[in-house]
Design a protein around this motif. Structure first.
Motif, short mmCIF file in Angstrom:
data_model
loop_
_atom_site.label_atom_id
_atom_site.label_comp_id
_atom_site.label_asym_id
_atom_site.label_seq_id
_atom_site.Cartn_x
_atom_site.Cartn_y
_atom_site.Cartn_z
N LYS A 434 0.76 -1.02 0.20
CA LYS A 434 0.02 -0.10 0.29
C LYS A 434 0.51 0.99 -0.23
O LYS A 434 0.78 1.86 -1.13
CB LYS A 434 -0.80 0.41 1.08
N PRO A 435 1.62 1.60 0.80
CA PRO A 435 2.83 2.81 0.87
C PRO A 435 3.75 3.18 -1.00
O PRO A 435 3.18 4.14 -0.82
CB PRO A 435 3.55 2.51 1.67
N LEU A 436 3.55 1.68 -1.46
CA LEU A 436 4.03 1.88 -2.17
C LEU A 436 3.48 2.20 -3.10
O LEU A 436 3.93 3.15 -4.48
CB LEU A 436 5.16 0.90 -3.35
N ASP A 437 2.29 1.63 -3.16
CA ASP A 437 1.49 1.94 -4.35
C ASP A 437 1.12 3.68 -3.89
O ASP A 437 1.21 4.71 -5.56
CB ASP A 437 -0.15 1.76 -3.63
N LEU A 438 0.86 3.98 -2.82
CA LEU A 438 0.57 5.37 -2.91
C LEU A 438 1.54 6.80 -3.55
O LEU A 438 1.70 8.15 -3.32
CB LEU A 438 0.41 5.63 -0.80
N ALA A 439 3.06 5.95 -3.26
CA ALA A 439 3.90 6.89 -3.50
C ALA A 439 4.00 6.77 -4.76
O ALA A 439 4.74 8.19 -5.83
CB ALA A 439 6.19 5.84 -2.89
N VAL A 440 3.74 5.24 -5.79
CA VAL A 440 4.15 5.50 -7.24
C VAL A 440 2.91 6.52 -7.62
O VAL A 440 3.38 7.70 -8.53
CB VAL A 440 4.10 4.23 -7.56
N SER A 441 1.63 6.33 -7.15
CA SER A 441 0.56 7.61 -7.40
C SER A 441 1.00 8.95 -6.98
O SER A 441 0.44 9.93 -7.99
CB SER A 441 -0.68 7.11 -6.59
N ASN A 442 1.70 9.30 -6.27
CA ASN A 442 2.49 10.54 -5.60
C ASN A 442 3.23 10.74 -6.35
O ASN A 442 2.87 12.16 -7.53
CB ASN A 442 2.76 10.75 -4.26
N GLY A 443 3.61 10.29 -7.09
CA GLY A 443 5.12 10.67 -8.22
C GLY A 443 4.11 11.21 -9.37
O GLY A 443 5.14 11.96 -10.18
N GLU A 444 3.17 9.80 -10.10
CA GLU A 444 3.07 10.23 -10.48
C GLU A 444 2.44 11.56 -11.31
O GLU A 444 1.86 12.50 -12.01
CB GLU A 444 1.81 9.18 -11.30
N PHE A 445 1.60 11.79 -10.19
CA PHE A 445 0.73 13.03 -9.85
C PHE A 445 1.72 14.13 -10.30
O PHE A 445 1.41 15.48 -10.85
CB PHE A 445 0.18 13.07 -8.25
N ILE A 446 2.88 14.03 -9.52
CA ILE A 446 4.25 15.72 -9.98
C ILE A 446 3.96 15.19 -10.91
O ILE A 446 4.43 17.01 -11.30
CB ILE A 446 5.48 14.86 -8.49
N LEU A 447 4.46 14.56 -11.80
CA LEU A 447 4.99 14.40 -12.91
C LEU A 447 3.99 15.12 -13.77
O LEU A 447 4.20 15.62 -15.29
CB LEU A 447 5.31 12.97 -13.36
N LYS A 448 2.58 14.40 -13.70
CA LYS A 448 1.69 15.28 -14.47
C LYS A 448 1.02 15.89 -14.45
O LYS A 448 0.75 17.25 -15.33
CB LYS A 448 0.33 13.54 -14.71
N LYS A 449 0.78 16.72 -13.19
CA LYS A 449 0.10 17.86 -12.83
C LYS A 449 1.45 18.62 -12.78
O LYS A 449 1.00 20.21 -12.58
CB LYS A 449 -0.42 17.77 -11.64
N MET A 450 1.53 18.44 -12.06
CA MET A 450 3.00 19.50 -11.24
C MET A 450 4.81 20.47 -11.94
O MET A 450 5.27 20.68 -11.69
CB MET A 450 3.64 19.39 -9.59
N LEU A 451 5.11 19.54 -13.19
CA LEU A 451 5.67 19.84 -13.85
C LEU A 451 5.18 20.41 -15.48
O LEU A 451 4.19 19.85 -16.51
CB LEU A 451 6.62 18.61 -14.24
N LEU A 452 5.32 22.11 -15.83
CA LEU A 452 4.51 22.37 -16.12
C LEU A 452 5.94 22.60 -17.36
O LEU A 452 7.03 23.29 -17.62
CB LEU A 452 3.85 23.74 -16.13
N ASN A 453 6.37 22.22 -18.73
CA ASN A 453 6.80 22.65 -19.77
C ASN A 453 8.54 22.65 -19.30
O ASN A 453 9.21 23.37 -19.44
CB ASN A 453 7.01 23.73 -20.51
N GLY A 454 8.83 21.16 -18.17
CA GLY A 454 9.86 20.70 -18.55
C GLY A 454 10.51 21.39 -16.35
O GLY A 454 11.49 21.59 -15.63
N VAL A 455 9.56 22.55 -16.02
CA VAL A 455 9.89 23.86 -15.10
C VAL A 455 8.73 23.39 -14.11
O VAL A 455 7.13 22.84 -13.31
CB VAL A 455 9.25 24.72 -15.03
N LEU A 456 9.44 22.64 -12.36
CA LEU A 456 8.54 22.10 -11.04
C LEU A 456 7.66 23.38 -10.81
O LEU A 456 8.29 24.51 -11.05
CB LEU A 456 9.11 21.13 -10.33
N GLN A 457 6.54 23.44 -10.18
CA GLN A 457 5.81 23.89 -9.43
C GLN A 457 5.58 23.92 -8.30
O GLN A 457 6.11 22.77 -7.81
CB GLN A 457 4.49 24.21 -10.09
N ARG A 458 5.60 24.57 -7.65
CA ARG A 458 5.79 24.98 -6.11
C ARG A 458 4.22 23.97 -5.24
O ARG A 458 4.19 22.96 -4.71
CB ARG A 458 5.78 26.36 -4.91
N SER A 459 2.84 24.92 -6.20
CA SER A 459 2.00 25.01 -5.40
C SER A 459 1.18 24.28 -6.31
O SER A 459 1.09 24.62 -7.63
CB SER A 459 1.48 25.86 -4.95
#
Length: 676
Positions: A434-459
């Motif tokens: 379960k914690p690994l599933d949460l970690a992978v899902s969170n990593g995917e979220f950061i890649l898909k939602k918080m990286l805009l044109n290669g630039v990481l966003q804070r919030s």
């Protein structure tokens, strides 16, 4: 109801002030231009949504019409969420401390129209606040030149580079076992032998200290030191700082016994403490540590998980306007709920009829071990624990019907990165997927939602990512992605970590001293570009980045990465030796440099199972790559082959030179260096 400009913000903290009679502005050009155009001083007020005294000052002063009129007439008032803009918080917190004043939140700083500070402070009672506003307004009108001169002086002090301030020079660090032992002794001399942690009050968990000492103890095979670390972790886990019903840790305790917290729960603390308690369980197999891991995972999943896979930033200390109301209990309430079970439950959690805290309420506070209490009851510990679990579930159901504390529902990339690392460690320690599933899902979220044109966003909030990320975010996300690779062996996590690392090198590195700026100087012009060097409740972003560079240099054979990390260690070396309490993540880098960090490569059928076996035995001195198939893989795996039947072999290497490959993980572990 009338609102101010903060109504258009995403930040829950700014939105809390959107209905104040104060004419608040968010930080930005509009407010800064107004100050210059009208020649008014700027009042910058910085806080965060889970901050107790921020709420108190808002009620007393910012909701008061008379006070607001003073503020609106004489100042341009700017509200800042320190969690959205830690760069500004760093600048103005340093300014207040340079003035010889105590730092903290809420942080209230007065600036000239050019953004340079001339006075500040933290919480002010309303009467004192109104007097201060009047005095500053009068001084600005009558003594402008003196204030401007003072602001120039503070501005110059803030703008000084950290290397100049602390006399840091790039030099090769001469590392030794003896010097590192002296660093550990300095820390041990400050231990609180009665309650754990350091001898101080209030008490913060400070995970970087215990993580370093735990790793040192493992490599030194120092059982006494390890017992001292575990003693602290047990005391924290027994304290009122820990939520015994739902899991999760509060930010700090106001006393020296871990008894009474301010009850706010921050994601960054819990990510680091999850990692630490998971490591403690890996080493000891003590079910107490596993209990804290599992309960904290329960809190994270039930109360902090956003539907897209991100984790919220924080939970408030207050509910219904009362600090701790959600978490505390009247004795009579427990009496009616538990009946005859109250006797043993009261012994467990040090409950009193008149309350063990303020206003006649009780904080759940454990002072004896489960084994001791079960023995006193005359029952097996397993029966005691089963009874406790049932009682906790009953009380949790009742508590869940109360009005919840406020939730800061923005998502911060760096804090999520810290949580990813904690989740991966929980998976490795418990083998629970379960914690690994949460970690992978969170990593995917950061890649898909918080990286805009290669630039990481804070919030991120309401489907929008905003504010270009700071070094803290990049460093923690890179660290989380490296951990994801070592748990899944999906190469994309290493590739993404390297991309982010290269972006940091291109945009944050100061070539003059070899450290990284906290803010990206190319993103926005501020009165100073600061560097975060000291480890605090979150390790310094520079120390996390240095450790990332060390690991990525081994995965990719990038000498440039290793060289930068070595130069950073050389420059900060003398501070590690003189002030280790605030440089423990740097001390961890010292440790992994002094004791050569192994590069472990596993190639062939069964590689991932063997890798998992290695990762489950906590050892701080290796990075690991594994693949079932020879092909597109990190350079560390190149030119490594399975045995003649295609079964996995384990290569333990140092500086690209490998020992004889072995098939058994146990044989690989004995090839790893120690301090013993």
């Amino acid at each position: 109801m009338k609102t101010n400009r903060l109504i258009h913000s995403q930040s829950p903290y700014l939105l809390q002030h959107a209905h104040n009679p104060v004419d608040w502005y968010p930080w930005g050009e509009e407010a800064l231009r107004k100050s210059k155009a009208e020649n008014k001083p700027i009042l910058v007020s910085i806080g965060y949504s889970a901050c107790h005294w921020c709420h108190v000052m808002e009620k007393e002063s910012f909701e008061d019409a008379t006070t607001a009129a003073l503020m609106n007439t004489h100042f341009v008032c700017i509200k800042i969420d320190r969690e959205e803009r830690p760069d500004l918080d760093n600048i103005y917190m340093e300014a207040v401390q340079t003035m010889g004043l105590q730092g903290g939140w809420p942080l209230n700083v007065f600036l000239m129209p050019n953004q340079k500070p001339f006075y500040g402070g933290t919480y002010f009672p309303n009467k004192q606040w109104k007097g201060l506003l009047s005095n500053i307004a009068d001084s600005f009108e009558k003594h402008f030149d003196q204030l401007a001169e003072s602001a120039e002086g503070f501005g110059e002090s803030i703008a000084r580079s950290e290397s100049e301030k602390y006399d840091l020079k790039a030099e090769k660090a001469l590392l030794s076992k003896e010097e590192l032992a002296a660093v550990v002794k300095q820390l041990r001399d400050k231990f609180d032998s009665e309650w754990g942690g350091m001898k101080r009050s209030p008490k913060f968990p400070m995970p970087a200290i215990w993580s370093f000492l735990l790793d040192y103890g493992v490599l030194k095979k120092d059982e006494t030191l390890l017992d001292e670390v575990f003693f602290t972790l047990r005391k924290i886990g027994m304290g009122g700082i820990y939520d015994h019903l739902r899991g999760g840790f509060s930010r700090y305790s106001v006393d020296g016994e871990w008894f009474a917290p301010h009850f706010e729960k921050m994601l960054y603390d819990n990510g680091q403490l999850l990692e630490l308690y998971a490591k403690a369980f890996q080493i000891t197999q003590d079910p107490f540590f596993k209990e804290k891991v599992n309960e904290t995972l329960g809190w994270l999943e039930s109360e902090m998980l956003q539907e897209e896979g991100g984790f919220f930033a924080a939970q408030d200390a207050d509910s219904e306007g009362v600090e701790g109301k959600f978490h505390t209990w009247k004795y009579t309430e427990l009496e009616s709920l538990l009946g005859e079970d109250l006797g043993w439950f009261a012994k467990l959690y040090t409950l009193k009829k008149d309350g063990n805290w303020e206003e006649g309420v009780n904080i759940l506070f454990q002072t004896d071990s489960y084994a001791t209490l079960a023995k006193a009851e005359g029952i097996p510990e397993t029966d005691y624990m089963e009874r406790l679990q049932q009682t906790k579930e009953k009380l949790l159901q009742v508590r869940s019907k109360r009005i919840y504390p406020g939730l800061d529902d923005k998502i911060l990339s760096g804090w999520n990165g810290l949580m990813i690392f904690g989740l991966v460690q929980a998976y490795l320690a418990t083998s629970d997927i379960k914690p690994l599933d949460l970690a992978v899902s969170n990593g995917e979220f950061i890649l898909k939602k918080m990286l805009l044109n290669g630039v990481l966003q804070r919030s991120y909030k309401n489907g929008t990512a905003y504010t270009p990320a700071f070094l803290e975010d990049y460093a923690a996300v890179i660290r989380g992605f490296i951990a994801l690779y070592q748990a899944t062996f999906d190469q994309k996590w290493l590739i993404e970590a390297k991309k982010l690392c290269d972006f940091v090198l291109d945009n944050f590195l100061d070539p003059e001293d070899g450290f990284f700026f906290f803010n990206n100087p190319k993103a926005e012009k501020l009165i100073a570009n600061k560097k975060e060097l000291f480890d605090n409740v979150i390790p310094a972003s520079n120390s996390i980045m240095a450790r990332n560079l060390q690991d990525l240099s081994l995965y990719f054979y990038e000498e440039k990465y290793a060289e930068i990390a070595q130069n950073m260690l050389g420059s900060i070396h003398k501070l590690i030796v003189s002030e280790p309490a605030y440089l423990c993540n740097w001390a961890s880098l010292y440790l992994t440099t002094l004791v050569r960090k192994a590069e472990i490569a596993i190639v062939g059928k069964g590689a991932k199972d063997k890798a998992k076996t290695l990762m489950q035995s906590h050892h701080p001195q290796f990075i690991l790559a594994a693949t079932e198939n020879v092909g597109e893989n990190p350079p560390l795996l190149a030119h490594k082959t399975p045995d003649l039947e295609g079964n996995a072999l384990i290569y333990v290497c140092f500086n690209k030179a490998c020992q004889k490959p072995v098939a058994d993980p146990a044989d690989a572990l004995v090839q790893l260096p120690t301090l013993a």
